[in-house]
Design an enzyme around this catalytic site. Structure first.
Site, mmCIF file in Angstrom:
data_model
loop_
_atom_site.group_PDB
_atom_site.id
_atom_site.type_symbol
_atom_site.label_atom_id
_atom_site.label_comp_id
_atom_site.label_asym_id
_atom_site.label_seq_id
_atom_site.Cartn_x
_atom_site.Cartn_y
_atom_site.Cartn_z
ATOM 1 N N HIS A 17 9.857 -5.514 -29.309
ATOM 2 C CA HIS A 17 11.309 -5.349 -29.292
ATOM 3 C C HIS A 17 11.863 -5.030 -27.912
ATOM 4 C CE1 HIS A 17 12.374 -5.168 -33.779
ATOM 5 N NE2 HIS A 17 11.284 -5.873 -33.602
ATOM 6 N N SER A 40 11.196 -11.796 -29.060
ATOM 7 C CA SER A 40 10.201 -12.833 -29.249
ATOM 8 C C SER A 40 10.271 -13.889 -28.156
ATOM 9 C CB SER A 40 10.423 -13.524 -30.593
ATOM 10 O OG SER A 40 10.084 -12.666 -31.644
ATOM 11 N N LYS A 48 14.327 -16.355 -43.574
ATOM 12 C CA LYS A 48 13.281 -17.320 -43.236
ATOM 13 C C LYS A 48 11.898 -16.719 -43.489
ATOM 14 C CE LYS A 48 12.038 -20.583 -39.645
ATOM 15 N NZ LYS A 48 12.246 -21.059 -38.277
ATOM 16 N N ASP A 49 11.740 -15.438 -43.146
ATOM 17 C CA ASP A 49 10.458 -14.767 -43.422
ATOM 18 C C ASP A 49 10.227 -14.646 -44.927
ATOM 19 O OD1 ASP A 49 9.736 -14.520 -40.805
ATOM 20 O OD2 ASP A 49 10.359 -12.439 -40.581
ATOM 21 N N GLU A 79 -18.999 -12.356 -43.435
ATOM 22 C CA GLU A 79 -17.834 -13.012 -44.011
ATOM 23 C C GLU A 79 -17.328 -14.093 -43.048
ATOM 24 O OE1 GLU A 79 -17.445 -12.334 -47.296
ATOM 25 O OE2 GLU A 79 -15.584 -11.186 -47.199
#
Ligand code: HEM
Lengths: 416, 254
Positions: free
Chosen positions: A213, A217, A241-242, A285
């Site tokens: 922040h 971005s 959108k998320d 894994e």
């Protein structure tokens, strides 16, 4: 989200004394985001959502789990059979771990493609790698808890790596185990740490977001926002959108949980741990396989261990290894190709890690390991100096004027 | 530059393809069967489950335990409460200590776990030429391609090819890793008589017992798949709505 001028007197009262609502309004509501973020930018918030799912399901599992070598396997089966919806909680947690790595790996490669690690986001990137390391430690210890054959032998193989440390190797391993082999003491401490580490991850995620922040971005074009016309408030644009991205993600997640819950697992882990019987192939894994391949590619144990840890730690140096001033691969035609070769290289390493070290697998594993380091240590630094990037658009809102190849690209970025 | 990259990729791919047959020391891959419990809408056939339990009880239980099951779980196969009580009561279990401090024998109850054939692993080995018959509760989940594998194993006994030297007490079975298994062929035609008149061929008994074992390994399978279908349908509707909302919110952004 309530702003300081809220109608609610209680909120105003609290906010005056501790401006938490102002803070939340600022960081989650007004927070300006570039308006051209693509769906690749969904994976950060997805990772956060999976982290919450992991912690919630994990706490529920811990209510029924018994960390003791004689009861651990049974207690997990009790969760599967007798606890109400215990199978659902366990399968969510089990497959959630795979989803977490899937999402974070995509998130990480997104950062590599768009040069999100470059100034001024170096610290943000480093915190991301710290999160990745913590995730690996957490997942590794979590896999030991059901105390199946792979749990036991995976723990034995991985903890034994530390015996490669010169002079102090063996005492360190004994100290890690709390005894002379992987046993009850080991299981107990792994449970304790498996409960602790996710909360450390939460802490580092907060730092990660704090750093994010500060400058906001990056974006697919990779140039800074140049004013209000380039950005939009986070809410409602990116919240919705998320949310949509989360819906798609949950569909995939539910597909595994309900219809192929053991897809990512090893059948051997449904055999109770037995120190006297070694499984034919001991494999970690899937999300650790590329690093396992690097470990085994090098004949000398100590060097192998160093290469394995180094392959992750090296990512922290990426902001300085990359000498290019252009962030986004969209404008770096040659880097773009090497990026995809690197992705393929990581997939090949994963494939090699899943197979026994014999015949061709050894040769390919060594080539792929060498290429991993060559990419980061040689290709990336050289490319920044040698490559001629395409012309960058003037801003996110203005497409490039006149330049042939880049035009349709940049124009397309305009409206995500 | 592009050429170099593409060539490198091609070489990598070629090496890759060449490497595939390297791991051939494994046992033969068991052929796929169609199972009623497979697929998105899979369910267990109750009649097959009951026949399968019959086979387990009359044949396999002589050697194999199923420690994770209790008699009460048999209700899920479609047995009534009284039938389950009857089945449990066929077994003598050790309980105690009583008020005098002694262990005692009593008839089994639905809440008891399946009675194991041997007191411990040593006793099991002693009775089986040194080999240990593993617990079958999770067998279907504990082997690669579980149900197909166990079915292939049970029906796959053959005379050994001349190249194979069988070790003392071993049987040839090409589906078992290594080809030599300590378990003698457990199923012979008409080893059991099914109450519903189904002919007890080896293949039939094997399919039924595997269905029973699959249920034992994943008793939640039906509930899980049914819930999954609902969850997926719900998520599809939700996601479409979120997509529409996203489109509307973003309509004004250029
Ligand atoms: C628990 C795991 C993680 C969580 C919850 C998380 C969360 C987030 C969120 C919510 C964002 C903002 C949305 C976005 O840009 O996608 C973000 C950005 C970012 N993350 Fe992560 N992250 C995690 C792991 C990582 C890892 C492992 C890396 C890399 C090594 C990383 C590197 C970055 C970078 C570079 C950004 C800025 C991206 C940009 O603005 O282009 N993160 N993270």
């Amino acid at each position: 989200m309530s702003a300081p001028q809220s109608q609610n007197a209680l909120i105003r009262w609290i906010d005056h004394r501790m401006p938490i609502f102002t803070f939340m309004h600022h960081e989650l509501h007004e927070y300006p985001a570039p308006k051209n973020l693509s769906y690749w930018w969904n994976f950060g918030s997805l990772a956060g959502i999976v982290l919450v799912i992991m912690i919630v399901t994990g706490i529920w599992l811990a209510m029924h789990y018994t960390p003791h070598v004689d009861y651990a396997f049974q207690s997990v089966e009790r969760i599967m059979r007798d606890v109400n919806y215990g199978w659902l909680i366990r399968y969510l947690h089990m497959n959630g771990a795979s989803m977490f790595f899937l999402v974070v790996y995509i998130h990480l490669f997104r950062g590599m493609y768009y040069g999100s690690y470059k100034y001024p986001r170096e610290l943000l990137w480093i915190l991301g790698v710290v999160i990745l390391l913590l995730m690996m430690a957490t997942a590794f210890m979590g896999y030991v808890l059901p105390w199946g054959q792979m749990s036991f032998w995976g723990a034995t193989v991985i903890t034994n790596l530390f015996s490669a440390i010169p002079l102090f190797g063996d005492p360190i391993v004994t100290w890690l185990w709390g005894g002379f082999s992987v046993d009850n003491a080991t299981l107990n401490r792994f449970f304790s740490l498996h409960y602790l580490l996710p909360f450390l991850i939460v802490g580092v995620v907060f730092l990660h977001l704090w750093a994010l922040h500060r400058f906001g971005s990056n974006n697919p074009i990779g140039i800074d926002t140049k004013g209000p016309q380039d950005s939009i408030p986070f809410h409602p644009y990116y919240t919705i959108k998320d949310a949509f991205g989360t819906g798609v993600f949950l569909l995939v997640f539910a597909g595994f949980v309900f219809f192929a819950p053991n897809f990512f697992g090893e059948p051997d882990n449904y055999i109770p741990a037995n120190p006297l019987v070694t499984p034919a192939h001991i494999v970690p894994e899937w999300y650790l396989l590329p690093f396992y391949a690097i470990l085994r590619a090098i004949p000398d144990k100590l060097t192998g261990v160093i290469a394995m840890f180094g392959s992750i730690l090296l990512l922290m140096a990426l902001p300085w290894l990359d000498t290019s001033r252009v962030r986004s691969a969209t404008y770096r035609p040659i880097y773009k190709q090497f990026f995809w070769v690197f992705v393929v290289d990581c997939l090949v390493l994963g494939y090699i890690g899943a197979n026994p070290p014999e015949g061709w697998f050894i040769v390919i594993g060594r080539i792929a390991t060498a290429y991993y380091f060559i990419h980061l240590l040689i290709i990336i630094p050289l490319l920044g100096k040698l490559e001629r990037p395409l012309e960058l658009p003037a801003s996110i809102s203005t497409p490039v004027i006149g330049s042939g190849a880049a035009q349709p690209q940049a124009a397309r970025m305009e409206k995500p | 530059m592009r050429k170099i990259v593409l060539t490198a990729l091609a070489v990598a791919a070629a090496c890759f393809a060449g490497s595939l047959p390297a791991s051939s020391s494994e046992a033969i891959k068991p052929p796929s069967q169609s199972w009623g419990f497979g697929g998105i809408f899979g369910t267990f056939d109750r009649a097959a489950l009951q026949r399968g339990f019959h086979v387990y009880k009359d044949v396999c239980a002589a050697c194999h335990s199923m420690n994770l099951l209790a008699y009460r779980n048999l209700r899920a196969l479609g047995f009534s409460e009284d039938e389950v009580k009857g089945i449990a009561a066929e077994y003598e279990v050790t309980d105690g200590p009583n008020d005098e401090g002694n262990m005692f024998q009593r008839a089994g109850r639905p809440s008891d776990r399946f009675k194991a054939p041997f007191a411990n692993e040593k006793a099991a080995r002693a009775a089986n030429n040194g080999a240990f018959p593993p617990d079958l509760s999770l067998m279907i989940k504990a082997r690669p391609s579980g149900a197909n594998y166990v079915h292939a194993l049970l029906t796959g006994y053959e005379p050994p090819p001349p190249s194979v030297k069988l070790m003392e007490g071993m049987n040839y079975n090409k589906f078992f890793p290594g080809g030599q298994i300590a378990m003698a062929p457990p199923l012979n035609a008409d080893a059991v008589t099914f109450g519903d008149g189904t002919p007890a061929t080896v293949a039939q008994m094997s399919k039924d017992v595997v269905t029973f074992l699959a249920w034992a390994a994943e008793p939640e399978l039906e509930v899980r798949k049914q819930m999954g279908v609902k969850v997926i349908l719900f998520l599809i509707v939700l996601t479409i709505m979120l997509y529409a909302a996203k489109r509307r919110t973003w309509a004004g952004v250029h």
